[in-house]
Design an enzyme around this catalytic site. Sequence first.
Site, PDB file in Angstrom:
ATOM      1  CG  ASP A  66      -2.212   0.846   0.914  1.00  0.00           C
ATOM      2  OD1 ASP A  66      -2.166   1.675  -0.027  1.00  0.00           O
ATOM      3  OD2 ASP A  66      -3.235   0.698   1.618  1.00  0.00           O
TER       4      ASP A  66
HETATM    5  C1  BGC Z   1      -5.182   3.107   0.096  1.00  0.00           C
HETATM    6  C2  BGC Z   1      -5.374   2.021  -0.949  1.00  0.00           C
HETATM    7  C3  BGC Z   1      -5.320   2.613  -2.325  1.00  0.00           C
HETATM    8  C4  BGC Z   1      -4.007   3.329  -2.500  1.00  0.00           C
HETATM    9  C5  BGC Z   1      -3.802   3.904  -3.880  1.00  0.00           C
HETATM   10  C6  BGC Z   1      -3.972   3.966  -0.206  1.00  0.00           C
HETATM   11  O1  BGC Z   1      -3.913   5.083   0.617  1.00  0.00           O
HETATM   12  O2  BGC Z   1      -5.061   2.526   1.367  1.00  0.00           O
HETATM   13  O3  BGC Z   1      -6.588   1.366  -0.723  1.00  0.00           O
HETATM   14  O4  BGC Z   1      -5.495   1.614  -3.284  1.00  0.00           O
HETATM   15  O5  BGC Z   1      -3.939   4.370  -1.549  1.00  0.00           O
HETATM   16  O6  BGC Z   1      -4.600   4.988  -4.112  1.00  0.00           O
END
Ligand code: BGC
Length: 739
Positions: free
Chosen positions: A285
């Site tokens: 993530d």
């Molecule tokens: C979130 C994810 C997301 C990623 C990309 C993160 O802050 O936890 O769920 O896919 O950002 O945008």
Amino acid sequence: MKPFRLTSLFISLALVLLILPVCAQVRQPNTEARIDALLREMTLAEKLGQLQQLDGESNGNFRPEHLDLIRKGLLGATLNVRGARRTNQLQRVAMEESRLKIPVLFGFDAIHGYRTIFPIPLAEASSWDPSLAERSASIAAKETYAAGVRWTFAPMVDIARDPRWGRISEGSGEDPFLGAAFARARVRGFQGNDYSATGKILACAKHWVAYGAAEAGRDYNTTDLSEQTLRTIYFPPFKAAVDAGVGTLMSAFNDLNGVPSSANPFTLTKVLRGEWKFDGFVVSDYTAVTELINHGVAANEPDAARAALSAGVDMEMVGRLFNRHGPQLLKEGKLTQETVDQAVRRILRIKFRLGLFEHPYVDEANEAGSLLTKENRAAAREIAGRSMVLLKNDHETLPLSKGLRSIAVIGPLADNQRAPLGWWSGDGRDENTVTPLAGIRAKVSSQTKISYAKGCEIEGGTTEGFAAAIAAAREAEVTIVFVGEAKEMVGEAASRSSLDLPGHQMDLVKAIQATGKPTVVVLVNGRPLTIGWIAENVPAILEAWMGGTESGNAIADILFGDVNPGAKLPVTFPRAVGQVPIYYNHMNTGRPPEANNRYTSKYLDTPWTPLFPFGYGLSYTQFKLSNLRLSAQNIRPDGKVTVSVEIENTGRRTGDEVVQLYIRDIASSVTRPVKELKGFQRITLRPGERQHLKFTLSSEQLGFYNREMKFVVEPGDFKFFVGTSSEDGLESGFTVGER
Ligand code: BGC
């Protein structure tokens, strides 16, 4: 030319045409061999480049630095870069100017739609109809593909038992069985059988794992769960996604039992690759690798890179530690070449499976015409209508007549175009949202007078607008009040310590109800709310959730009876935030609650029961269950039992019911929940119509993880319940093993 020569010419031509594709396939070396060849060619910098994903600008543009990195073969993927022209432009640099011509993978959060926004995932789960989620995901895939993006960070399959956590809106609720069904359906919707097909995109099951169990419902917080609970509650939707062929997983932010999910060899390698044989790749993530330093499991950046990569993270999102420190770590022997090559191999494997090498570009001419089409809007409207839950309907307050003389439409969510899109609204545009006010106006006859008053803001503000709202309600035959949450109150980093309606909204409802006019409350929100006063005092409540682009039309369809609501809650509604976590599949305890026994498990100041239970939802018609039958009273541990039941529509309208099957293992070597969902079917019946439904229970449903973490079916008595929520229905039992 003689006719026979013509015929033989045709035959030879046909043969060549038939054989050509076969030859092409034979000539095309298999994927692993192509990867081997690339790995032999790649420099270390190019290898680490494949492990790097960088963020675009918020408007979908790439950053100037991306061009340079791609030219040098140092960037494997982006996120948020979108638009066919832009992605093609970047891709052209990879395919024409880089040394090895490895295509870039473009990722984006198309969670519940790209331009056409569907209901939030929690709402779709309320439909208890996974085929709807499959449909909306496949439409989202088509739009996303048309915009040049080939990878979505969805489905979010985290089980969430805590409505304080804002991200409960992004998943399928509290139950692993329902969650697994929706995980499977969404992966199929995005990827199809072959995600190299035009209009299909790569999916990403996230957030691996237990991110939804954040302590106190506070986003990014610690989780501490037994292996038993992980395997029983949090793993199943991920396993379902893997079995459905999901190409990627995202490692979560949270600390899990002392080892953060983005550096956890047990979950990333032992379970995922070892037990489940997942051969795709794992992306971290956003900056989760760097955050290992804050977690305190890495002393510095190189340490964090080593911990994540060697635990089984393959691609780093936004952080740059793999690239920055990979060479030194290898030199010092803290990271092996094999680990790096393995991560590159997994990423290239998915790029090959996606067909990116063969079809790196998308058709720019196709983009505009593919987004927000009439058909996509129609699907969004239908799906939203099937996702809204009728929570209360005393005295048949609903549906309303289209011929009413006057209606007051009240509340801060009545004409709000932003909130219904929910968090992660893709490339959706507020201005395309049909609000409830617009939906109602389009529905009723031109004779109906509609007066609108906002009453108050969603949050903060004053009660100055109450007077106009009360006046509008007094003059109308019926008042519909739209209350709930703002877009920014749900999704990531949107935890709340209260589940009450924010601001002055509850007072607004009370003021309207006090006019004595028939009142309907419609909730536009992304989590269970504590609405006890409304449940007690207002005759009709519709949980509309954040229903997407077409939500206003879908709400009007239900309010005026063109659609008969049939959805059910995928999550428990508490009476008070202090009951959280409250979920239906809890253990029994040694002292289950008893009304007249103080020394049992309950509260002094609130009943132990929920406001609305899991699986609950009403319809404009009524159903009756009868004739519960079993194929056998006694089965072997590896045997099967079939449960059959009859359901009849005893009311006056065609409608949908969701018949739910729950089991309870009475005594086993570890404690088991008081009820567990093991089957469900949503069916449509005309008035008076009956249907026989069958459910099969086999070891997969009857088994559990014992003390040694082995999945077993133990002999003994089972109860089961067939109902229309987790709290009603018919009950019977059977025995596994000798009686
Ligand atoms: C979130 C994810 C997301 C990623 C990309 C993160 O802050 O936890 O769920 O896919 O950002 O945008």
